[in-house]
Design a protein around this motif. Structure first.
Motif, PDB file in Angstrom:
ATOM      1  N   ASN A 183       0.855  -1.345  -0.037  1.00 23.21           N
ATOM      2  CA  ASN A 183      -0.097   0.048  -0.027  1.00 23.21           C
ATOM      3  C   ASN A 183       0.811   1.534  -0.103  1.00 23.21           C
ATOM      4  OD1 ASN A 183      -2.473  -1.297  -0.188  1.00 23.21           O
ATOM      5  ND2 ASN A 183      -2.517  -1.762   2.164  1.00 23.21           N
ATOM      6  N   GLN A 187      -4.906   2.729  -1.549  1.00 24.71           N
ATOM      7  CA  GLN A 187      -5.879   2.089  -2.284  1.00 24.71           C
ATOM      8  C   GLN A 187      -5.307   0.763  -3.033  1.00 24.71           C
ATOM      9  OE1 GLN A 187      -9.302   2.353  -1.972  1.00 24.71           O
ATOM     10  NE2 GLN A 187      -8.725   3.697  -0.196  1.00 24.71           N
ATOM     11  N   GLN A 191      -7.515  -2.322  -5.046  1.00 21.77           N
ATOM     12  CA  GLN A 191      -7.487  -2.106  -6.442  1.00 21.77           C
ATOM     13  C   GLN A 191      -6.787  -3.440  -6.905  1.00 21.77           C
ATOM     14  OE1 GLN A 191      -5.602   1.512  -6.962  1.00 21.77           O
ATOM     15  NE2 GLN A 191      -7.191   2.807  -7.208  1.00 21.77           N
TER      16      GLN A 191
END
Length: 214
Positions: A183, A187, A191
């Motif tokens: 990360n 997101q 994703q």
């Protein structure tokens, strides 16, 4: 025709867990999920496989080789590259599988990232798809066509392993709570899961998997 299934544990190594050189938040929590599924698969006579990031010292993906800060962006062998802290150096404690992982149950172990000129997130190929690991050949030899995949890290090695497995024609289930992400952007893991599902993987929590595959 019965499908033959195997569990693939991606890079559950010390350097990606607490205290490691490239520690992923809560990386250790993947181990308990992995161990439950190891027992589940072994009880059914299914193979348990693991991939291991296995870099030579001075690998081209290491920030230290380019005198840049870790996690900075650049280019390696013509491909966009995130430069990482030195990690998973061959034979080091950091490259070893997590000590609490039920390693004695692992039937085959596949190294990746050995070529110093290119990174290799996927357990199947390097990032340019020039060279294959031995994983696909092993699976085909054993006539395995379905994979349960979990491990570290969601947004890099798990994602690219899953996408390659799907492209190679495997049926893939991803155990989401058995994965944790780097990360760099908040997101990235969400994703990554969306990309895996969009490419044809089925996402389960461990509880969902155990309930639907009693």
């Amino acid at each position: 025709m019965m499908t033959q299934r195997a569990l693939l544990l991606v890079d559950i190594q010390n350097d990606f867990c607490a205290g490691g050189a490239l520690a992923v938040a809560e990386g250790d929590s993947t181990v308990d999920v992995a161990n439950v599924l190891i027992d589940w698969c072994k009880a059914r006579g299914e193979a348990v496989l693991a991939s291991q990031d296995w870099h030579p010292a001075g690998h081209g993906s290491f920030a230290s080789q380019h005198a840049v800060e870790p996690f900075s962006q650049g280019v390696l062998d013509g491909l966009a590259q995130t430069f990482w802290p030195d990690h998973c150096v061959q034979g080091s404690d950091g490259a070893a599988l997590h000590p609490l992982l039920k390693q004695q149950a692992i039937d085959a172990l596949f190294h990746k990232g050995e070529n110093p000129k290119i990174d290799s997130y996927s357990a199947f190929f390097d990032n340019c798809h020039r060279e294959k690991t031995q994983l696909d050949g092993w699976l085909r030899e054993q006539q395995i066509d379905e994979l349960i995949i979990l491990g570290l890290a969601t947004d890099y090695c798990v994602k690219f392993t899953v996408l390659d497995a799907l492209a190679l024609g495997y049926q893939v289930s991803v155990i989401t709570d058995g994965c944790r992400g780097v990360n760099l952007q908040p997101q990235d893991s969400a994703q990554a899961f969306m990309a895996m599902a969009g490419a044809g993987a089925t996402l389960y929590t461990l509880a969902d998997w155990l309930e639907t595959h009693a």
